[in-house]
Write an enzyme that holds these catalytic residues in place. Structure first.
Site, PDB file in Angstrom:
ATOM      1  N   ARG A 108       0.877  -1.191  -0.013  1.00 11.88           N
ATOM      2  CA  ARG A 108       0.034  -0.040   0.155  1.00 11.88           C
ATOM      3  C   ARG A 108       0.883   1.185  -0.036  1.00 11.88           C
ATOM      4  O   ARG A 108       1.224   1.732   1.022  1.00 11.88           O
ATOM      5  CB  ARG A 108      -0.791   0.042   1.290  1.00 11.88           C
ATOM      6  CG  ARG A 108      -2.282   0.736   1.148  1.00 11.88           C
ATOM      7  CD  ARG A 108      -3.104   0.546   2.101  1.00 11.88           C
ATOM      8  NE  ARG A 108      -3.601  -0.443   2.477  1.00 11.88           N
ATOM      9  CZ  ARG A 108      -4.786  -1.051   1.984  1.00 11.88           C
ATOM     10  NH1 ARG A 108      -5.335  -0.124   1.170  1.00 11.88           N
ATOM     11  NH2 ARG A 108      -5.223  -2.257   2.030  1.00 11.88           N
ATOM     12  N   ARG A 135       2.483  -5.005  -6.916  1.00 18.32           N
ATOM     13  CA  ARG A 135       1.856  -6.105  -6.647  1.00 18.32           C
ATOM     14  C   ARG A 135       2.432  -7.413  -7.241  1.00 18.32           C
ATOM     15  O   ARG A 135       2.380  -8.542  -6.486  1.00 18.32           O
ATOM     16  CB  ARG A 135       0.321  -6.158  -6.209  1.00 18.32           C
ATOM     17  CG  ARG A 135       0.009  -4.924  -5.181  1.00 18.32           C
ATOM     18  CD  ARG A 135      -1.412  -4.985  -4.668  1.00 18.32           C
ATOM     19  NE  ARG A 135      -1.678  -4.156  -3.740  1.00 18.32           N
ATOM     20  CZ  ARG A 135      -2.669  -4.160  -2.708  1.00 18.32           C
ATOM     21  NH1 ARG A 135      -3.553  -4.854  -2.836  1.00 18.32           N
ATOM     22  NH2 ARG A 135      -2.851  -3.344  -1.860  1.00 18.32           N
TER      23      ARG A 135
END
Length: 428
Positions: A277, A391
């Site tokens: 994040r 990711r």
């Protein structure tokens, strides 16, 4: 953005869809705001019509040499002229009140979206298992990266603060390889047109895709009327704003690899370690513009395109259909792809593919002219990650890690790595 006419025609259906989203009924409030808008329009029109009629009467009175009557009528015209600005202002304020209220209401979910209040109501759609033996435990990506000296959060914190990272050497090249691989796949095999869009956009573009006004705190402002994009969905979707396309032009399919910027205002304390994040990250975006009757089919196609990235990387993942309480603001229906990350021993989102119907198109005034004289209507818009590059880097590092701390390069990426097959572990 919702169609007030459709709400007036079937307020019960509108309130039912809001209830599925966990919201209170709003049709009565919206219809009242629309009634006020219509009243303001009628008042302004009536005043203008009265002025026009009086002008004719003044001419007739002057022709009849009735100066007293002409003077009386001119006084009334002057009064109406004086009132005109306030009537116009009331009309604008009533329209603004309705538009602002409509703009703050999320999209209506499709009938087949599962009910639920949060992520616990999401339903598995399908899954893909890697051909390799799935790791059930291992080091997390930041442990692997920091041990090699190729992932530096301390240096990033000195430069920019928390939720940033500096990648170096082979890890920097691996992230670049992932982005290039995804673009080549989507343009070469999936028929998307590559775009290099601005990453600074006007407020109108952010409104068009519904990042503004509701999610203002999650965005990064960049000077007067400019915003850093949270995803390339914003510029790619807005390529068709304020335009009328021919039906034969559809579907339009765009892809872009861009940096993305998110304030993560609601993520305090969540995923504070590592790259999951970040305030800045790279992502390959997929956007489709379709005719309404083709959007459901296009949604499945887009999902398959995003899945192909993970299949070629031979990563285990599952696809989840998001429930009504977990969908995004602009979405009618969303599929999330969640990749297995052994360092956390769980699945984490790596792509989200949504169909928005005409919700964004109304905000952008993006339309198409149907064939066979069927008139002009709003296009349907879709967007998805194809996929989030950072990711994907996490997933590759954790799933391809070796006991010595090195990381094997997936075969699909080796041509992009100059033939390198392994990122070496820490030096002893």
């Amino acid at each position: 953005m919702h169609d007030i006419r459709a709400i007036r025609e079937n307020p019960e259906a509108f309130d039912h869809d809001l209830e599925r989203r966990g919201l209170a009924p709003l049709s009565a409030e919206l219809i009242a705001l629309d009634d006020a808008r219509k009243g303001a329009v009628s008042a302004a029109q009536a005043a203008q019509e009265r002025r026009n009629a009086l002008s004719k009467e003044i001419g007739a009175a002057k022709k009849a040499k009735d100066e007293a009557r002409a003077t009386e009528l001119m006084a009334e015209v002057a009064r109406l002229k004086e009132e005109a600005p306030s009537l116009e202002a009331a009309q604008g304020e009533a329209a603004k009140a309705l538009d602002e209220r409509l703009a703050a209401i999320p999209n209506r979910p499709k009938d087949d979206v599962p009910p639920g209040a949060d992520e616990h109501g999401n339903v598995e759609y399908r899954r893909f298992d890697s051909s390799r033996e799935r790791l059930t435990q291992g080091r997390q990506h930041f442990e692997l990266g920091e041990a090699t000296g190729l992932m530096d959060f301390e240096a990033a914190a000195k430069l920019s603060g928390s939720r940033f990272v500096v990648l170096k050497g082979q890890l920097a090249r691996l992230e670049r390889a992932l982005g290039q691989f995804m673009l080549d796949l989507h343009t070469g095999e999936h028929g998307y047109t590559e775009v290099v869009p601005p990453v600074l956009v006007r407020e109108e573009a952010m409104f068009g895709t519904a990042q503004l006004p509701k999610f203002r705190d999650d965005q990064f402002a960049a000077g007067e009327n400019f915003w850093l994009i949270p995803t390339a969905e914003v510029p790619l979707t807005n390529l068709v704003r304020e335009s009328i396309l021919a039906e034969d032009e559809l579907p339009l399919r765009f892809t872009a690899l861009t940096p993305c910027f998110r304030a993560e205002a609601g993520a305090a304390g969540r995923d504070t370690r590592g790259m999951l994040r970040q305030h800045q990250f790279n992502k390959v975006e997929l956007v489709s513009i379709t005719a309404p009757e083709k959007s459901a089919e296009e949604h499945e196609r887009m999902l398959a395109c995003a899945e192909a990235v993970l299949q070629k990387l031979d990563l285990t993942y599952r696809v989840m259909t998001l429930c009504t309480g977990d969908m995004g603001f602009a979405s009618q229906k969303t599929y999330d792809i969640e990749v297995w990350v052994p360092g956390q021993q769980t699945y984490r989102e790596i792509s989200s593919c949504s169909v928005c119907g005409e919700f964004q198109a109304r905000r952008m005034n993006a339309r198409y002219r149907a064939k066979e004289g069927r008139g002009v209507g709003f296009v349907h818009t879709l967007n998805g990650s194809g996929v989030a590059v950072g990711r994907a880097l996490i997933a590759v590092m954790e799933n391809y890690q070796n006991p010595d701390g090195s990381v094997t390069i997936p075969s699909a990426l080796q041509p992009y790595m100059g033939g390198l097959t392994r990122i070496e572990g820490p030096k002893n």
